[in-house]
Design a protein around this motif. Structure first.
Motif, PDB file in Angstrom:
ATOM      1  N   ILE A 198       0.824  -1.082  -0.036  1.00 58.50           N
ATOM      2  CA  ILE A 198       0.051  -0.150  -0.125  1.00 58.50           C
ATOM      3  C   ILE A 198       0.880   1.240  -0.205  1.00 58.50           C
ATOM      4  O   ILE A 198       1.954   1.177   0.860  1.00 58.50           O
ATOM      5  N   GLU A 199       0.614   2.359  -0.863  1.00 58.75           N
ATOM      6  CA  GLU A 199       1.130   3.305  -0.895  1.00 58.75           C
ATOM      7  C   GLU A 199       0.352   4.613  -0.437  1.00 58.75           C
ATOM      8  O   GLU A 199       0.918   5.628   0.026  1.00 58.75           O
ATOM      9  N   ARG A 200      -0.824   4.478  -0.714  1.00 57.12           N
ATOM     10  CA  ARG A 200      -1.845   5.621  -0.252  1.00 57.12           C
ATOM     11  C   ARG A 200      -3.255   4.995  -0.188  1.00 57.12           C
ATOM     12  O   ARG A 200      -3.577   3.906  -0.576  1.00 57.12           O
ATOM     13  N   ARG A 201      -4.049   5.878   0.345  1.00 59.60           N
ATOM     14  CA  ARG A 201      -5.517   5.616   0.596  1.00 59.60           C
ATOM     15  C   ARG A 201      -6.447   6.631   0.469  1.00 59.60           C
ATOM     16  O   ARG A 201      -5.837   7.768   0.830  1.00 59.60           O
ATOM     17  N   LEU A 236      -3.392  -0.087   7.146  1.00 54.79           N
ATOM     18  CA  LEU A 236      -3.932  -0.996   5.900  1.00 54.79           C
ATOM     19  C   LEU A 236      -5.392  -0.574   5.199  1.00 54.79           C
ATOM     20  O   LEU A 236      -5.396  -0.920   3.961  1.00 54.79           O
ATOM     21  N   PHE A 237      -6.216   0.335   5.900  1.00 56.44           N
ATOM     22  CA  PHE A 237      -7.543   0.440   5.429  1.00 56.44           C
ATOM     23  C   PHE A 237      -7.746   1.734   4.882  1.00 56.44           C
ATOM     24  O   PHE A 237      -7.251   2.686   5.257  1.00 56.44           O
ATOM     25  N   HIS A 295      -5.473   2.177  -2.824  1.00 53.38           N
ATOM     26  CA  HIS A 295      -6.917   2.279  -2.286  1.00 53.38           C
ATOM     27  C   HIS A 295      -6.719   1.604  -0.904  1.00 53.38           C
ATOM     28  O   HIS A 295      -7.442   1.874  -0.019  1.00 53.38           O
ATOM     29  N   GLY A 296      -5.558   0.860  -0.570  1.00 51.39           N
ATOM     30  CA  GLY A 296      -5.258   0.355   0.470  1.00 51.39           C
ATOM     31  C   GLY A 296      -6.535  -0.726   0.540  1.00 51.39           C
ATOM     32  O   GLY A 296      -6.956  -1.317  -0.483  1.00 51.39           O
ATOM     33  N   ASN A 297      -6.834  -1.578   1.680  1.00 43.94           N
ATOM     34  CA  ASN A 297      -8.059  -2.303   1.975  1.00 43.94           C
ATOM     35  C   ASN A 297      -9.248  -1.798   2.372  1.00 43.94           C
ATOM     36  O   ASN A 297      -9.420  -1.044   3.227  1.00 43.94           O
TER      37      ASN A 297
END
Length: 323
Positions: free
Chosen positions: A41-44, A158-159, A278-280
């Motif tokens: 993950i890089e961004r969300r 993570l989310f 998007h992440g999780n």
């Protein structure tokens, strides 16, 4: 002839606020490299203050309707997969129903956490092949940023928040694996593992609670169960991994995605990956990835697509469909 649930339109919505990994490093003992190396993950995206899950879902629904060239009044049923509904009741789906101007259909929520959209697709398929509905709007939407423990670096990084939507319509097929539409589904759950991923709140505790996860154990179950459910659904459809054009997995962790693809025997060049951006997003991750994959030009009409997901419960499952 065999009745099939065929994809008529797809759309998604992401909140405006983009949160890079560096944002967490301001308050936690973490870094961009630490997060990327463990999750990919890089961004969300995070919802704005006052922006609810039904708001996100409604925007995704309108995008899918526009893609299908349809109006809200054309929909017979709305199924919204979410674990972060606006209220205990009524369902967030009924709020989407109002937002799109649908007054003659029916709407309800499905709660199977990250596997929610797969469960919702299976529900929609059942409604269509049984003749109870001809056009079903299926949505996955979440605002997981509202249930994060911001002191727990193993989970809060993570989310993300977002929504994706798919419109399924009844069509006649020949009853062969060459048909368009949903060809097979496979759903599973095992309540013995409920303590591996849960929220420590609810009606019993009279508070919303925060997400808790045993990451290593969830990872172990995920790789094993995701490959198995995808293989089971493909077998039901009379197909195999070599027939798959695209795997569109739940976007939880790049290492889970890679390990599952390897176990399934599918190269990463045939996997739609959006977790870096998007992440999780829990139940929203698969419809988001389907919409983005279509927009990228990856998923095309006639492609065989496998979706698979696992979430709290544990609940897991897969759907095989021809786009």
């Amino acid at each position: 002839m065999t009745r099939r649930a065929v994809v008529l339109g797809v759309g998604h919505y992401l909140p405006d606020r983009i949160v890079p990994n560096s944002w967490f490093a301001e308050t936690l003992d973490t870094s961009d490299e630490w997060i990327k190396s463990r999750s990919g993950i890089e961004r969300r995206h995070f919802a704005a203050e006052g922006q609810t899950t039904s708001d996100l879902a409604s925007r995704a629904a309108k995008a899918a309707l526009a893609d299908a060239g349809m109006q809200g009044s054309d929909i017979d049923a709305i199924i919204l997969a979410t674990s972060t509904a606006d209220m205990t009741f009524p369902s967030a789906a009924t709020m989407v129903q109002e937002a799109i101007g649908n007054t003659t259909g029916f709407a309800y929520d499905v709660q199977a956490v990250c596997a929610g959209f797969v469960y919702a697709l299976a529900n929609a398929n059942a409604l269509i092949i049984s003749g109870q509905a001809r056009r079903v709007l299926v949505i996955g939407a979440e605002t997981f940023s509202r249930i994060m423990d911001w002191t727990d670096r193993s989970t809060c990084v993570l989310f993300g928040d977002g929504a994706g939507a798919l419109i399924l319509g009844a069509d006649d097929g020949a009853g062969t694996p060459a048909d368009r539409g949903i060809l097979a589904t496979d759903l599973n759950s095992d309540g013995r593992y409920r303590d591996l991923l849960y929220v420590d709140g609810g009606v019993a505790t009279q508070n919303t609670g925060k997400l808790r996860m045993e990451g290593k154990e969830v990872f172990r179950h995920a790789v094993e169960k995701l490959a198995a459910t995808a293989e089971a659904a493909l077998t039901k459809a009379g197909l195999g991994p070599d027939d798959v054009a695209w795997v569109v997995p739940h976007q939880a962790n790049i290492r889970i995605i890679q390990s599952t693809a390897k176990k399934l025997g599918v190269g990463m060049d045939r996997v739609v990956v959006t977790v870096q951006d998007h992440g999780n997003t829990s139940a929203a991750s698969i419809p988001l990835a389907l919409s983005v994959g279509r927009d990228r030009g990856q998923i095309k009409r006639g492609d065989l697509v496998v979706t698979e997901a696992i979430g709290g419960g544990l609940a897991w499952g897969s759907v095989v469909l021809r786009w």
